[in-house]
Design a protein around this motif. Structure first.
Motif, PDB file in Angstrom:
ATOM      1  N   GLY A 298      -9.032  -7.497   4.483  1.00 24.65           N
ATOM      2  CA  GLY A 298     -10.348  -7.772   5.046  1.00 24.65           C
ATOM      3  C   GLY A 298     -10.277  -8.320   6.456  1.00 24.65           C
ATOM      4  O   GLY A 298     -11.294  -8.620   7.072  1.00 24.65           O
TER       5      GLY A 298
ATOM      6  N   TRP B 229       1.103   5.430   0.591  1.00 21.84           N
ATOM      7  CA  TRP B 229       0.392   6.512   1.271  1.00 21.84           C
ATOM      8  C   TRP B 229       1.339   7.694   1.398  1.00 21.84           C
ATOM      9  O   TRP B 229       2.479   7.535   1.843  1.00 21.84           O
ATOM     10  CB  TRP B 229      -0.074   6.036   2.644  1.00 21.84           C
TER      11      TRP B 229
ATOM     12  N   ALA C 144      -7.625  -2.938   5.201  1.00 22.33           N
ATOM     13  CA  ALA C 144      -8.262  -2.637   3.915  1.00 22.33           C
ATOM     14  C   ALA C 144      -7.814  -3.614   2.830  1.00 22.33           C
ATOM     15  O   ALA C 144      -8.616  -4.029   1.992  1.00 22.33           O
ATOM     16  CB  ALA C 144      -7.950  -1.199   3.500  1.00 22.33           C
ATOM     17  N   ALA C 145      -6.551  -3.988   2.845  1.00 22.96           N
ATOM     18  CA  ALA C 145      -6.012  -4.877   1.807  1.00 22.96           C
ATOM     19  C   ALA C 145      -6.433  -6.331   1.991  1.00 22.96           C
ATOM     20  O   ALA C 145      -6.554  -7.065   1.021  1.00 22.96           O
ATOM     21  CB  ALA C 145      -4.491  -4.787   1.785  1.00 22.96           C
TER      22      ALA C 145
ATOM     23  N   THR D 166       0.859  -1.175   0.000  1.00 21.35           N
ATOM     24  CA  THR D 166       0.000   0.000   0.000  1.00 21.35           C
ATOM     25  C   THR D 166       0.898   1.229   0.000  1.00 21.35           C
ATOM     26  O   THR D 166       1.906   1.261   0.714  1.00 21.35           O
ATOM     27  CB  THR D 166      -0.891   0.027   1.264  1.00 21.35           C
TER      28      THR D 166
ATOM     29  N   HIS E 229      -4.738   0.149   9.433  1.00 22.09           N
ATOM     30  CA  HIS E 229      -5.807   0.445   8.476  1.00 22.09           C
ATOM     31  C   HIS E 229      -5.461  -0.067   7.075  1.00 22.09           C
ATOM     32  O   HIS E 229      -6.320  -0.605   6.375  1.00 22.09           O
ATOM     33  CB  HIS E 229      -6.107   1.946   8.447  1.00 22.09           C
ATOM     34  N   ALA E 230      -4.212   0.108   6.650  1.00 22.51           N
ATOM     35  CA  ALA E 230      -3.793  -0.345   5.315  1.00 22.51           C
ATOM     36  C   ALA E 230      -3.903  -1.862   5.199  1.00 22.51           C
ATOM     37  O   ALA E 230      -4.403  -2.383   4.197  1.00 22.51           O
ATOM     38  CB  ALA E 230      -2.368   0.115   5.024  1.00 22.51           C
TER      39      ALA E 230
ATOM     40  N   THR F 297     -10.001  -8.091  10.335  1.00 21.26           N
ATOM     41  CA  THR F 297     -10.324  -7.098  11.351  1.00 21.26           C
ATOM     42  C   THR F 297      -9.172  -7.007  12.333  1.00 21.26           C
ATOM     43  O   THR F 297      -8.817  -7.993  12.971  1.00 21.26           O
ATOM     44  CB  THR F 297     -11.612  -7.485  12.103  1.00 21.26           C
TER      45      THR F 297
END
Length: 101
Positions: free
Chosen positions: A44, A7, A41-42, A5, A37-38, A46
């Motif tokens: 799924g 950013w 998001a990548a 990711t 968070h990255a 939790t």
């Protein structure tokens, strides 16, 4: 699974306020939040309940840096991550996803 990711650290990110005047750097807690968070998001997965089993901060993240967050998930579920900016390694560590008690 291997993911990357990208950013860019905003020049006006609120974490820079007072951290540190004249030489702003991104606070480590906000770096970890960005990593979680990255990865969530990548993948799924939790990660609101997890254990950060190790982390090393090697170089500061500066305003405008493009951070590359790379992570790999092992067979055991442990997530190993690295954060780099150009040729500088910013941080590395590992996360163990948890489950609600």
């Amino acid at each position: 699974m291997n993911n990357t990711t990208r950013w860019i650290v905003p020049l006006d990110h609120p974490a820079f306020a007072g951290h540190f005047p004249g030489t702003p750097i991104r606070a480590v807690v906000t770096l970890l939040d960005t990593v979680l968070h990255a990865i969530a998001a990548a993948t799924g997965i939790t990660l609101d309940i997890c254990e950060i089993s190790s982390v090393k901060f090697l170089s500061p993240a500066n305003p405008g840096d493009e951070l590359v967050i790379q992570h790999v998930i092992s067979a055991s579920g442990t997530i190993r991550f690295d954060i780099v900016a150009g040729m500088r390694k910013i941080a590395s560590g590992s996360i163990v996803p948890g489950s609600p008690v």
